[in-house]
Design a protein around this motif. Structure first.
Motif, PDB file in Angstrom:
ATOM      1  N   LYS C  27       0.814  -1.213   0.000  1.00  0.00           N
ATOM      2  CA  LYS C  27       0.000   0.000   0.000  1.00  0.00           C
ATOM      3  C   LYS C  27       0.849   1.264   0.000  1.00  0.00           C
ATOM      4  N   TYR C  28       1.934   1.254   0.743  1.00  0.00           N
ATOM      5  CA  TYR C  28       2.697   2.488   0.881  1.00  0.00           C
ATOM      6  C   TYR C  28       4.053   2.456   0.192  1.00  0.00           C
ATOM      7  N   VAL C  29       4.612   1.270  -0.001  1.00  0.00           N
ATOM      8  CA  VAL C  29       5.953   1.244  -0.573  1.00  0.00           C
ATOM      9  C   VAL C  29       5.892   0.879  -2.047  1.00  0.00           C
ATOM     10  N   PHE C  30       5.624  -0.387  -2.351  1.00  0.00           N
ATOM     11  CA  PHE C  30       5.545  -0.774  -3.754  1.00  0.00           C
ATOM     12  C   PHE C  30       4.098  -0.671  -4.207  1.00  0.00           C
ATOM     13  N   SER C  31       3.575   0.532  -4.075  1.00  0.00           N
ATOM     14  CA  SER C  31       2.174   0.725  -4.434  1.00  0.00           C
ATOM     15  C   SER C  31       2.051   0.878  -5.938  1.00  0.00           C
ATOM     16  N   MET C  32       0.931   0.372  -6.474  1.00  0.00           N
ATOM     17  CA  MET C  32       0.680   0.588  -7.892  1.00  0.00           C
ATOM     18  C   MET C  32      -0.453   1.581  -8.092  1.00  0.00           C
ATOM     19  N   ILE C 120      -3.646  12.873 -14.060  1.00  0.00           N
ATOM     20  CA  ILE C 120      -4.061  12.313 -15.353  1.00  0.00           C
ATOM     21  C   ILE C 120      -5.207  11.329 -15.180  1.00  0.00           C
ATOM     22  N   PRO C 121      -5.069  10.276 -14.374  1.00  0.00           N
ATOM     23  CA  PRO C 121      -6.210   9.361 -14.277  1.00  0.00           C
ATOM     24  C   PRO C 121      -7.451  10.021 -13.694  1.00  0.00           C
ATOM     25  N   MET C 129      -3.528   4.480 -14.060  1.00  0.00           N
ATOM     26  CA  MET C 129      -2.733   4.604 -15.263  1.00  0.00           C
ATOM     27  C   MET C 129      -2.946   3.386 -16.158  1.00  0.00           C
ATOM     28  N   ALA C 130      -2.546   3.526 -17.439  1.00  0.00           N
ATOM     29  CA  ALA C 130      -2.691   2.402 -18.356  1.00  0.00           C
ATOM     30  C   ALA C 130      -1.971   1.188 -17.799  1.00  0.00           C
ATOM     31  N   SER C 131      -0.747   1.379 -17.341  1.00  0.00           N
ATOM     32  CA  SER C 131      -0.029   0.259 -16.751  1.00  0.00           C
ATOM     33  C   SER C 131       0.474   0.645 -15.365  1.00  0.00           C
ATOM     34  N   PRO C 132      -0.265   0.317 -14.332  1.00  0.00           N
ATOM     35  CA  PRO C 132       0.166   0.681 -12.977  1.00  0.00           C
ATOM     36  C   PRO C 132       1.528   0.112 -12.634  1.00  0.00           C
ATOM     37  N   ASN C 204       3.521   5.912 -20.208  1.00  0.00           N
ATOM     38  CA  ASN C 204       2.282   5.689 -19.477  1.00  0.00           C
ATOM     39  C   ASN C 204       1.340   6.886 -19.588  1.00  0.00           C
ATOM     40  N   TYR C 205       1.890   8.077 -19.388  1.00  0.00           N
ATOM     41  CA  TYR C 205       1.028   9.270 -19.420  1.00  0.00           C
ATOM     42  C   TYR C 205       0.361   9.418 -20.783  1.00  0.00           C
ATOM     43  N   ILE C 206       1.169   9.259 -21.839  1.00  0.00           N
ATOM     44  CA  ILE C 206       0.621   9.451 -23.188  1.00  0.00           C
ATOM     45  C   ILE C 206      -0.493   8.447 -23.450  1.00  0.00           C
ATOM     46  N   THR C 207      -0.192   7.182 -23.146  1.00  0.00           N
ATOM     47  CA  THR C 207      -1.178   6.150 -23.407  1.00  0.00           C
ATOM     48  C   THR C 207      -2.450   6.389 -22.611  1.00  0.00           C
ATOM     49  N   THR C 208      -2.294   6.788 -21.363  1.00  0.00           N
ATOM     50  CA  THR C 208      -3.487   6.991 -20.540  1.00  0.00           C
ATOM     51  C   THR C 208      -4.332   8.127 -21.086  1.00  0.00           C
TER      52      THR C 208
END
Lengths: 239, 105, 636
Positions: C27-32, C120-121, C129-132, C204-208
């Motif tokens: 949740k806080y470290v390797f969050s997606m 963006i999202p 995002m498109a790919s978290p 990611n930003y562009i795709t989203t």
């Protein structure tokens, strides 16, 4: 509703949100966008090549060598002057592996698992073949000719390394190593990714998923590698 | 990850296989033409431009058919191909600059 | 496609993540989750920013009091501050790392990384995002990169000292100066990791933005923030790879004895290998092909945030929406073809110089369009002078005062005099440094409730603004005069030259102003962390804003909206619309009779120029419609 009205309604909504304006999934779009940026990486290397090559324009002390005096070897045909033949073979191998890749994609559209697997395997073999050829080409380049060339400090230089080479300016060897090396690195990663995808195909992962889009995505990458080679071939070997 | 959205794929033509092989022969042909011209023509700028032109033609076939660009919606090609103008600009300027470097050396 | 989860609808992305019990780590470290990643970017950015600012204070101290001793320098810098004197080599290292941190780590990753991820999202109406996963990877590359850069502060010889542009041969020959050794190698490693992060983020930003807008979110209904982030991502995607190529060649030059960038360096200077045939100008071209777009990678998100904040807080539609998009696009294209104006005196081809002058001066046009549109939006608005709006107005001010000197520097003839003087320092610190920092601050004050569900303290916010604003002008404005008098930048002590002794007082003044500015940031840092813990709870839409992120609940959930994603029926700037009940109409509210999100809302002609002053004279209306035609492409 007639067909024409559906089409206009469709056209109107392309950019309206809730769908992809290109009708491609996000993964494929991402791959395209990534390839675009990768194209810029290669371009920067080719720009460096163009700049340095042109800065040797008219230089009579260390002229830029002509490629047919450097890349004129062919395996098992020792001592014959066969310029460009080996690199043409490499080009052929890479284009052919591109063909098998696109055939795999096409088979994926028909959900023909076995065909996809076979074509993927052929593509991997093509990639390995290309890498082997490149290894041989590098070996030839590094080993150099029997005669070598006497450098200004009296040392006889055979072949090439990153500091100097017998063919011409230092930058000639450096750029050869970095441009073909960076391309070769892409081919190598492509082969690794292809192997992963091949194993997934054989395991039936995409069969279960219902489509072979993953094959299309690595296909895009693989064709891009082929595309870059077209320009490396043009700029490094032909011009 | 791989659930596609309701994408109506602009379907590739039915004879895709034939198209692929056709493209292969075209690419092979162009490569052979390249090598032929290399030995026939004298080295000069015109020859270089010809080679670059042939390279772009080959790129068109690879991107268009192999990478499926011909069959995508028109916006995707615009998105991907337009930025290449910047590369052409960069390369042109850098070749001029390289020539200038040789001039001042 | 699996539809087993209630909120896994028309957008394909993996949601499985949110449905099993989340651990602290996930949740806080390797969050997606894009909201958590945004916070990670922001906090890393703030830490790096504090570091960069502390460095600037140390070298400002040196510039103001070159003969005085500060015992605390020995305490914090060790042998680099022996007897309380700053080591000249470490001075060079400090300016290099200060530049690198501020340009890349704070204003690229900290600004566009934070707000692209957060907004963006939320603003286009996507679950994530498109790919978290790639998004998470992007942050962790950035984190690694920050770590490597921080580690480089402690190696033998000190961190990289060739200036943030790391021109060869200083950067290419490991023995050139103390900072050219391990520190330089680590700098390059850090930047290459950073590029990987920027590319993963950009893809990611562009795709989203392109692929995952909610129904009805046409490109012409996107908030200007999203337009700015999209174009920023495109700029990054096309320019960072070139720096990657340049960095790769530089690494080869440094470590493997090649000579791409080195011309005529004898063997005894170059580690035993003679280097011939390269060209240092090649590096500069490749670097600035990134470097100039990089300026706009920094600035455009700040401008996007400003557009949003100014429109919301002055309760008026943004003036000239389409002109704003047009000028963003124009700036983006132009930014790629003018890089050479950083290199007028390097000995590059003078013909190319004139090409670059032309392009550079044209950039003034879209920039002016943006500035006037901001002013026109503020004009007669119902201004809610929150700290966010103040910072946005501050950005406009810096953008004008810093941008004008850009016209001086864009001329090759003037640049011969002004190059590498304090004039340049003043110019880019105002237009790129201060302006972008103010945009970032504006964004933080505006979206803090969205990020943390708490409100920030306004009083501290005002103190922060006024102190920062005044001190920034006090620091950078006098530098113009020093620059015009020819004081070169990057010099350890200007007092070594008699003709610069007249500037001793000015240097002291600047340093005091800088210290005040530094203290002002402590207000912000205290306010920021204190508000996270003890701030007042926020309502869902504290600023009465139109954009979609405020339709999401305050409680953070993976997937952003508990039910269906809202559809969008209008553009983002329906503020103070005549005839409406409220002075704002969120994007997800349909007009009467508007059933399909793709239809345009009812055509009510809104003369926003005088919606709050019905008594506005006819003359003003005429003037405004004229202005509108000039800059607004008259949205009817």
């Amino acid at each position: 509703m007639s067909n024409a009205t559906t089409l206009t309604a469709e056209k109107k909504g392309i950019w309206g949100g809730g769908r992809s304006p290109f009708s491609v999934s996000y993964g494929k779009l991402m791959m395209w966008v990534f390839l675009l940026s990768d194209a810029f990486t290669f371009s920067s290397l080719l720009v460096a090549y163009g700049f340095i090559r042109y800065s040797f324009h008219g230089n009579t002390v260390t002229p830029w060598p002509s490629p047919d005096h450097v890349f004129n070897h062919f395996p098992f045909l020792h001592g014959m002057h066969l310029p460009l033949m080996f690199v043409s073979l490499m080009t052929f191998i890479l284009i052919f592996s591109s063909v098998t890749m696109v055939l795999a994609v096409e088979a994926g559209h028909r959900m023909a698992k076995k065909e996809v697997a076979n074509y993927m395997l052929l593509t991997i073999l093509g990639g390995i073949g290309f890498l082997s050829c490149q290894a041989w080409e590098w070996t030839q380049f590094i080993t150099g000719t029997h005669e070598g060339k006497e450098l200004f400090n009296g040392i006889i230089m055979h072949g090439a390394n990153l500091h100097s080479n017998e063919y011409g300016p230092t930058a000639f060897g450096d750029l050869f190593f970095i441009v073909t090396g960076f391309h070769g690195f892409h081919v190598f990663s492509g082969v690794m990714i292809n192997i992963t995808i091949y194993l997934n195909v054989v395991a039936g992962t995409y069969e279960k998923r219902g489509h072979y889009e993953m094959v299309e995505k690595v296909g895009l990458y693989w064709h891009f590698v082929d595309l870059v080679w077209v320009f490396v071939f043009t700029f490094y070997y032909l011009i | 990850m791989e659930h596609t959205e309701h994408l109506e794929h602009t379907e590739p033509p039915k004879d895709m296989k034939a198209q692929i092989w056709k493209t292969f022969w075209i690419l092979l042909g162009f490569t052979i033409v390249d090598i032929g011209l290399y030995f026939i023509l004298p080295s000069n700028m015109g020859k270089n431009i010809l080679f670059i032109f042939l390279g772009v033609v080959k790129a068109y076939f690879i991107v268009g058919v192999f990478m499926h660009m011909k069959f995508e919606r028109k916006w995707l090609p615009y998105l991907i191909v337009t930025p290449m103008v910047l590369v052409i600009y960069l390369i042109t300027l850098m070749i001029i600059e390289g020539g200038y470097t040789s001039f001042v050396r | 496609m699996s539809n087993q989860h209630s909120h896994n609808d028309d957008h394909g992305h993996h949601d499985a993540h949110g449905h099993h019990e989340e651990t602290f780590i996930s949740k806080y470290v390797f969050s997606m989750d894009h909201k958590m990643i945004a916070k990670q970017f922001l906090i890393t950015g703030i830490i790096m920013g504090t570091l960069g600012m502390a460095m600037s204070l140390i070298f400002r101290l040196q510039l103001a009091f070159p003969d005085m001793k500060f015992p605390f320098l020995e305490t914090i810098l060790g042998h680099w501050g022996k007897d309380g004197k700053l080591d000249p080599n470490f001075y060079l290292a400090l300016i290099t790392i200060h530049g690198t941190i501020m340009v890349f780590y704070v204003l690229t990753a900290g600004l566009s990384g934070t707000f692209s991820n957060l907004l963006i999202p939320l603003q286009v109406g996507a679950r994530d995002m498109a790919s978290p996963f790639l998004n998470m990877l992007s942050y962790w590359f950035f984190f690694m990169s920050s770590c490597v850069l921080c580690v480089s502060l402690f190696v033998e010889g000190g961190p990289a000292s060739a200036g943030w542009t790391v021109y060869p041969p200083l950067s290419a020959l490991p023995k050139a100066i103390p900072g050219s050794g391990t520190g330089m190698t680590l700098w390059l490693v850090a930047i290459i990791l950073f590029i990987a992060s920027a590319l993963l983020g950009g893809v990611n930003y562009i795709t989203t933005v392109l692929n995952m807008r909610t129904k009805g979110m046409k490109m012409t209904r996107l908030p200007l923030t999203i337009w700015a982030f999209l174009i920023t991502a495109v700029l990054g995607l096309l320019s960072f790879p070139v720096l990657l190529g340049a960095g790769l060649l530089l690494i080869f030059d440094r470590s493997f004895g090649t000579s791409f960038y080195l011309a005529d360096i004898p063997a005894d200077l170059a580690g035993g290998i003679e280097r011939v045939g390269g060209s240092p100008i090649l590096y500069q071209h490749l670097f600035w092909f990134l470097g100039h777009p990089e300026v706009y990678i920094i600035l455009l998100p700040a401008l996007g945030i400003t557009s949003e904040v100014i429109a919301t807080q002055s309760r008026k539609p943004i003036f000239g929406y389409r002109a704003m998009i047009g000028s963003i696009l124009a700036i983006a294209v132009l930014s790629f073809i003018v890089w050479g104006h950083h290199m007028f005196i390097t000995g590059m081809n003078p013909f190319l110089g004139s090409v670059f002058v032309l392009g550079t001066l044209i950039i003034a046009v879209p920039s002016a369009v943006k500035t006037f549109n901001y002013i026109a939006t503020l004009w007669k608005g119902n201004l809610h002078l929150t700290p966010a709006l103040l910072f946005a107005i501050g950005l406009v001010s810096f953008f004008i005062s810093g941008g004008l000197t850009g016209l001086f520097l864009g001329n090759a003839a003037l640049d011969i005099n002004l190059h590498d003087t304090y004039f340049v320092v003043a110019h880019f610190h105002l237009v790129m440094g201060s302006a972008a920092i103010f945009g970032m601050m504006s964004g933080i004050y505006h979206w803090f409730p969205k990020m943390f569900g708490k409100m920030m303290n306004n009083t501290l916010g005002y103190a922060h603004f006024w102190l920062t604003f005044i001190s920034a002008y006090c620091v950078f404005f006098p530098m113009h005069f020093m620059g015009l008098a020819g004081v070169p930048r990057r010099y350890y002590a200007n007092t070594a030259y008699d003709q610069f002794n007249v500037f001793v007082d000015m240097n002291i003044f600047i340093t005091i102003a800088a210290i005040v500015g530094g203290i002002a940031q402590l207000f912000f840092i205290y306010n920021f962390f204190n508000s996270i813990i003890r701030g007042k709870k926020t309502v869902q839409n504290p600023w009465k804003s139109n954009t979609l992120e405020w339709t999401a609940p305050v409680e953070k959930i993976h997937g952003n909206w508990p039910g269906e994603i809202p559809h969008v029926y209008r553009w983002a700037y329906d503020y103070s619309k005549p005839g409406a009940d409220d002075d704002f109409i969120p994007q997800n509210i349909p007009d009467e009779g508007q059933t399909d999100p793709l239809d345009e809302p009812n055509a009510t002609v809104f003369e926003h120029s005088h919606s709050h002053s019905p008594e506005a004279s006819q003359k003003e209306v005429v003037m405004f419609s004229g202005l509108k035609k000039l800059f607004g492409f008259a949205k009817s």
